[in-house]
Design an enzyme around this catalytic site. Sequence first.
Site, PDB file in Angstrom:
ATOM      1  N   GLY A  88       0.764  -1.236   0.000  1.00 20.92           N
ATOM      2  CA  GLY A  88       0.000   0.000   0.000  1.00 20.92           C
ATOM      3  C   GLY A  88       0.795   1.285   0.000  1.00 20.92           C
ATOM      4  O   GLY A  88       0.334   2.304  -0.500  1.00 20.92           O
TER       5      GLY A  88
ATOM      6  N   ASP B 272       1.138   3.413   4.746  1.00 14.67           N
ATOM      7  CA  ASP B 272      -0.045   3.998   4.118  1.00 14.67           C
ATOM      8  C   ASP B 272      -1.102   4.364   5.151  1.00 14.67           C
ATOM      9  O   ASP B 272      -1.696   5.427   5.086  1.00 14.67           O
ATOM     10  CB  ASP B 272      -0.624   3.075   3.038  1.00 14.67           C
ATOM     11  CG  ASP B 272      -0.935   1.668   3.519  1.00 14.67           C
ATOM     12  OD1 ASP B 272      -0.649   1.344   4.696  1.00 14.67           O
ATOM     13  OD2 ASP B 272      -1.451   0.872   2.725  1.00 14.67           O
TER      14      ASP B 272
ATOM     15  N   ASP C 192      -3.869   1.754  11.638  1.00 11.59           N
ATOM     16  CA  ASP C 192      -5.204   1.392  12.089  1.00 11.59           C
ATOM     17  C   ASP C 192      -5.087   0.919  13.535  1.00 11.59           C
ATOM     18  O   ASP C 192      -5.044   1.725  14.448  1.00 11.59           O
ATOM     19  CB  ASP C 192      -5.732   0.300  11.147  1.00 11.59           C
ATOM     20  CG  ASP C 192      -7.209   0.026  11.281  1.00 11.59           C
ATOM     21  OD1 ASP C 192      -7.764   0.243  12.372  1.00 11.59           O
ATOM     22  OD2 ASP C 192      -7.818  -0.422  10.296  1.00 11.59           O
TER      23      ASP C 192
ATOM     24  N   LYS D 153      -5.871   6.366  11.744  1.00 11.74           N
ATOM     25  CA  LYS D 153      -7.210   6.093  12.286  1.00 11.74           C
ATOM     26  C   LYS D 153      -7.088   5.904  13.796  1.00 11.74           C
ATOM     27  O   LYS D 153      -7.089   4.777  14.286  1.00 11.74           O
ATOM     28  CB  LYS D 153      -7.744   4.794  11.691  1.00 11.74           C
ATOM     29  CG  LYS D 153      -8.705   4.938  10.583  1.00 11.74           C
ATOM     30  CD  LYS D 153      -9.365   3.583  10.359  1.00 11.74           C
ATOM     31  CE  LYS D 153      -9.476   3.302   8.897  1.00 11.74           C
ATOM     32  NZ  LYS D 153     -10.154   2.039   8.631  1.00 11.74           N
TER      33      LYS D 153
ATOM     34  N   PHE E 233     -13.646   2.132   6.226  1.00 12.87           N
ATOM     35  CA  PHE E 233     -12.736   1.360   5.388  1.00 12.87           C
ATOM     36  C   PHE E 233     -12.470   2.159   4.112  1.00 12.87           C
ATOM     37  O   PHE E 233     -13.397   2.485   3.379  1.00 12.87           O
ATOM     38  CB  PHE E 233     -13.295  -0.024   5.045  1.00 12.87           C
ATOM     39  CG  PHE E 233     -12.266  -0.882   4.388  1.00 12.87           C
ATOM     40  CD1 PHE E 233     -11.265  -1.477   5.138  1.00 12.87           C
ATOM     41  CD2 PHE E 233     -12.260  -1.049   3.011  1.00 12.87           C
ATOM     42  CE1 PHE E 233     -10.282  -2.246   4.533  1.00 12.87           C
ATOM     43  CE2 PHE E 233     -11.282  -1.818   2.402  1.00 12.87           C
ATOM     44  CZ  PHE E 233     -10.295  -2.419   3.167  1.00 12.87           C
ATOM     45  N   VAL E 234     -11.195   2.510   3.902  1.00 12.49           N
ATOM     46  CA  VAL E 234     -10.831   3.391   2.793  1.00 12.49           C
ATOM     47  C   VAL E 234      -9.961   2.674   1.761  1.00 12.49           C
ATOM     48  O   VAL E 234      -9.244   1.722   2.079  1.00 12.49           O
ATOM     49  CB  VAL E 234     -10.120   4.665   3.282  1.00 12.49           C
ATOM     50  CG1 VAL E 234     -11.064   5.535   4.085  1.00 12.49           C
ATOM     51  CG2 VAL E 234      -8.882   4.333   4.101  1.00 12.49           C
TER      52      VAL E 234
ATOM     53  N   ASP F 276      -6.086  -0.768  -0.612  1.00 11.51           N
ATOM     54  CA  ASP F 276      -6.889  -1.669  -1.437  1.00 11.51           C
ATOM     55  C   ASP F 276      -8.017  -2.335  -0.673  1.00 11.51           C
ATOM     56  O   ASP F 276      -8.050  -2.316   0.552  1.00 11.51           O
ATOM     57  CB  ASP F 276      -5.984  -2.762  -2.024  1.00 11.51           C
ATOM     58  CG  ASP F 276      -5.581  -3.784  -0.974  1.00 11.51           C
ATOM     59  OD1 ASP F 276      -5.951  -4.960  -1.114  1.00 11.51           O
ATOM     60  OD2 ASP F 276      -4.885  -3.420  -0.002  1.00 11.51           O
TER      61      ASP F 276
ATOM     62  N   ARG G   6      -6.309   0.256  -5.587  1.00 15.11           N
ATOM     63  CA  ARG G   6      -5.069   0.940  -5.198  1.00 15.11           C
ATOM     64  C   ARG G   6      -4.777   2.140  -6.098  1.00 15.11           C
ATOM     65  O   ARG G   6      -4.198   3.117  -5.676  1.00 15.11           O
ATOM     66  CB  ARG G   6      -3.867  -0.004  -5.289  1.00 15.11           C
ATOM     67  CG  ARG G   6      -3.790  -1.043  -4.235  1.00 15.11           C
ATOM     68  CD  ARG G   6      -2.451  -1.799  -4.325  1.00 15.11           C
ATOM     69  NE  ARG G   6      -2.491  -3.036  -3.602  1.00 15.11           N
ATOM     70  CZ  ARG G   6      -2.319  -3.153  -2.294  1.00 15.11           C
ATOM     71  NH1 ARG G   6      -2.108  -2.084  -1.571  1.00 15.11           N
ATOM     72  NH2 ARG G   6      -2.371  -4.329  -1.707  1.00 15.11           N
TER      73      ARG G   6
END
Length: 173
Positions: A42, A98, A101, A129, A150-151, A157, A163
């Site tokens: 990512g 990237d 979380d 996040k 969820f991005v 991805d 992506r």
Amino acid sequence: MESKISVLISEEEVDKKIRELGEQISKDYAGESVHLVCILKGSVFITCELAKRITVPVTMDFMSVSSYGDGTKSSGIVKLVKDLDETIEGKNVIIVEDIIDSGRTLSYLLPVLRERRPKTLRLFAFLDKPERRVKEVPVDYCGFQIPDEFVVGYGLDYAQRYRNLPYVGIVEV
């Protein structure tokens, strides 16, 4: 089946923020060089764009660390899939991630890299996040704090898709 995606952060906002962070890193490392460690897959997009905007000498290497699989939530199990090709000893290292979380991946990775004795070790997170944090990690350079959605896009991805979107979007499932 295609997912519906709504824009969270536009291509223009992404470009502006990367430029600002590249300038900040260039100031922080004036007269020195930086070694970017791109966390695959990512972070490839953000690492390349960031490197173009850093004015001090830049080298880079790649690692692959996984805690997701094909799902939308962290599995909680971190594994090192691909290690660095070069030593980081004595280098000013910036890990380029990237998204942060749960924090599990980086709480695993940071001590591993510290043991390799870099001159400095900092963390760049394109997206953060904080609501999802299970393990706290120090973010030195942050692009955007985002809500618990969820991005995808700009390297992120959903089951290896999306992506290549030039913006960050929320997947509406």
